[in-house]
Design an enzyme around this catalytic site. Structure first.
Site, short mmCIF file in Angstrom:
data_model
loop_
_atom_site.label_atom_id
_atom_site.label_comp_id
_atom_site.label_asym_id
_atom_site.label_seq_id
_atom_site.Cartn_x
_atom_site.Cartn_y
_atom_site.Cartn_z
N ASP A 184 0.87 -1.17 0.00
CA ASP A 184 0.00 0.00 0.00
C ASP A 184 0.92 1.23 0.00
O ASP A 184 1.57 1.53 0.99
CB ASP A 184 -0.90 -0.03 1.24
CG ASP A 184 -1.90 1.12 1.26
OD1 ASP A 184 -1.58 2.18 0.67
OD2 ASP A 184 -2.98 0.98 1.87
N LYS A 209 -6.20 10.12 -1.55
CA LYS A 209 -5.16 10.89 -0.84
C LYS A 209 -4.33 11.70 -1.84
O LYS A 209 -4.87 12.51 -2.55
CB LYS A 209 -4.32 9.94 0.01
CG LYS A 209 -5.13 8.85 0.72
CD LYS A 209 -6.18 9.43 1.65
CE LYS A 209 -6.92 8.31 2.34
NZ LYS A 209 -8.25 8.68 2.79
N1 LCS Z 1 -4.88 2.58 2.60
C1 LCS Z 1 -4.46 3.60 3.36
C2 LCS Z 1 -3.02 3.70 3.73
C3 LCS Z 1 -5.36 4.57 3.80
O1 LCS Z 1 -4.91 5.58 4.54
C4 LCS Z 1 -6.74 4.43 3.45
C5 LCS Z 1 -7.75 5.42 3.91
C6 LCS Z 1 -7.13 3.35 2.66
C7 LCS Z 1 -6.18 2.44 2.25
C8 LCS Z 1 -8.55 3.17 2.23
O2 LCS Z 1 -8.85 4.10 1.23
P1 LCS Z 1 -10.30 4.78 0.98
O3 LCS Z 1 -11.27 3.65 0.81
O4 LCS Z 1 -10.62 5.62 2.16
O5 LCS Z 1 -10.08 5.54 -0.28
N2 LCS Z 1 -7.32 6.21 4.97
C9 LCS Z 1 -8.04 7.10 5.62
C10 LCS Z 1 -7.56 7.84 6.72
O6 LCS Z 1 -6.46 7.71 7.24
N3 LCS Z 1 -8.47 8.71 7.09
O7 LCS Z 1 -9.63 8.57 6.38
C11 LCS Z 1 -9.44 7.51 5.40
#
Ligand code: LCS
Length: 394
Positions: A184, A209
């Site tokens: 990731d 992000k």
């Molecule tokens: N991988 C990482 C490292 C992340 O930080 C997140 C979301 C995801 C996968 C999942 O992605 P999403 O489905 O939200 O696009 N991280 C978040 C955080 O730290 N705060 O809100 C969401």
């Protein structure tokens, strides 16, 4: 532009994935259609049989989404890419594709809360076992590998503990056992870290992000090189349906064009802020790979082009003092997510990682006082003035 490997990353961020349409549109158009007309019955049959390239139905593929997938794959140095409705859409599709009943996965302990939670709850329910280990020590990975291990899942730097895993070292161990490695790469983006070049087999992103970068879209992606993975991942996505939408793809495609500008400016700010915090009398500790005090400072130098703009820290006085800080900042916004142009602050133990059990948080090093800071691209003096007035209130 056909993806040309001789171009630099900034040129590719702007142009990779572009194609010429009938009107000479400079910007990739939004193909806001759910379905595509076949030329005749045989054409439709050839598309379904995979004998001819083309589009059938947007859950399976779409020109705007494909442009984004090509851009992302090119930026990560991969051959293939798939875009998803969210980062978790990518995570769940990956696990569904590679793991089945009786299988086992080794994962970094301190991954994004739901990436761990989905293994500990749903995949466990379907008979998949998981081991969460400190992958910063590659010997822990080797110890955790079992005869039924089908995947090694890494997050580096980790959310929110900012710990690093040596991608090259873990990949070479996992490959001795024939196990694919997933990284990731959300916290670094391909501007700062390119896991496929370090030996990883698949890169995962929450596009929400840095890659989109404007806190206005949720999205995810997988990128890889091995042709064998392509039918498996495409089919899993088409069956489960966590596909991206064309308008969403257009926005991420647009955001990705300025990826380096944003990542490098935020990083410059973060380096200044980390040093400021480290020297502040009210700050207990700061974890940032650009500080010599980071235990993996050398590894960061080896595998990353820069330390990025994510950090965590503890305020003297613990959780209560940290809450006071979060309630007192005026420019930084108190919100989850990260990697956008705006600076965000949040408290993982009660927010992003609240779904994890207290034991799992403890094992992952997510202490109650840990505050996470995602530095944006504002004027760094304004950010420091804001932190300074908030710290004075403690
Ligand atoms: N991988 C990482 C490292 C992340 O930080 C997140 C979301 C995801 C996968 C999942 O992605 P999403 O489905 O939200 O696009 N991280 C978040 C955080 O730290 N705060 O809100 C969401």
């Amino acid at each position: 532009m056909k993806n040309n490997k001789s171009y630099g990353l900034d040129t590719l961020a702007v142009h990779a994935g572009d194609f010429k349409d009938a009107f000479g549109s400079v910007v990739t158009p939004i193909y806001q259609t759910s379905t595509f007309e076949f030329k005749d019955a045989d054409h439709g049959a050839r598309l379904f049989a995979g004998e001819e390239d083309g589009f059938i139905y947007t859950r399976i593929g779409n020109p705007t989404i494909r442009s984004l997938e090509e851009k992302l794959a090119t930026l990560e140095g991969g051959q293939f890419g798939l875009a998803f409705s969210s980062g978790m859409g990518a995570v769940s599709t990956l696990f569904a594709a590679f793991l089945g009943q009786g299988d086992h996965v080794v994962s970094t302990a301190a991954v994004y809360g739901p990436s761990r939670g989905i293994l500990e709850t749903y995949f466990k329910k379907f008979g998949v076992a998981s081991s969460f280990v400190n992958t910063a020590d590659e010997r822990e990975v080797e110890k955790a590998i079992q005869p039924n291990t089908k995947l090694v899942y890494l997050e580096t730097p980790t959310n929110p503990t900012i710990e690093l895993t040596d991608i090259e070292a873990v990949s070479s161990i996992a490959h001795e056992y024939g196990i694919p490695v997933v990284v990731d790469n959300t916290f670094s983006s391909p501007v700062l870290q390119r896991p496929l070049e370090l030996g990883a087999d698949i890169v995962l992103h929450s596009l929400t992000k840095f890659i989109n970068g404007h806190a206005d879209v949720v999205g995810g992606a997988l990128i890889w090189n091995k042709e064998d993975f392509t039918p498996l991942l495409r089919k899993t996505m088409a069956y489960f349906g966590p596909n991206m939408d064309p308008h969403q793809a257009y926005l991420v495609y647009r955001g990705a064009k300025t990826l380096s500008l944003r990542v490098l400016k935020a990083q410059e700010n973060a380096i200044t802020i980390a040093k400021y915090l480290e020297n502040h009398p009210k700050i207990e500790w700061v974890k940032y790979p650009g500080l010599k005090s980071h235990p993996q400072y050398d590894l960061a130098k080896k595998q990353m082009k820069g330390p990025g703009s994510m950090m965590s820290f503890g305020v003297k006085g613990g959780l209560e003092a940290g809450k006071k800080l979060m309630n007192s900042v005026q420019l930084a916004k108190l919100a989850v997510s990260l990697g956008g142009v705006e600076t965000l602050i949040q408290h993982p133990a009660s927010m992003t990682h609240a779904g994890m059990s207290p034991e799992a948080r403890k094992q992952a090093g997510i202490t109650d006082e840990l505050v996470r800071f995602s530095v944006g691209i504002e004027d760094v003096d304004d950010l420091i003035t804001d932190l300074s007035q908030a710290l004075e209130k403690i």
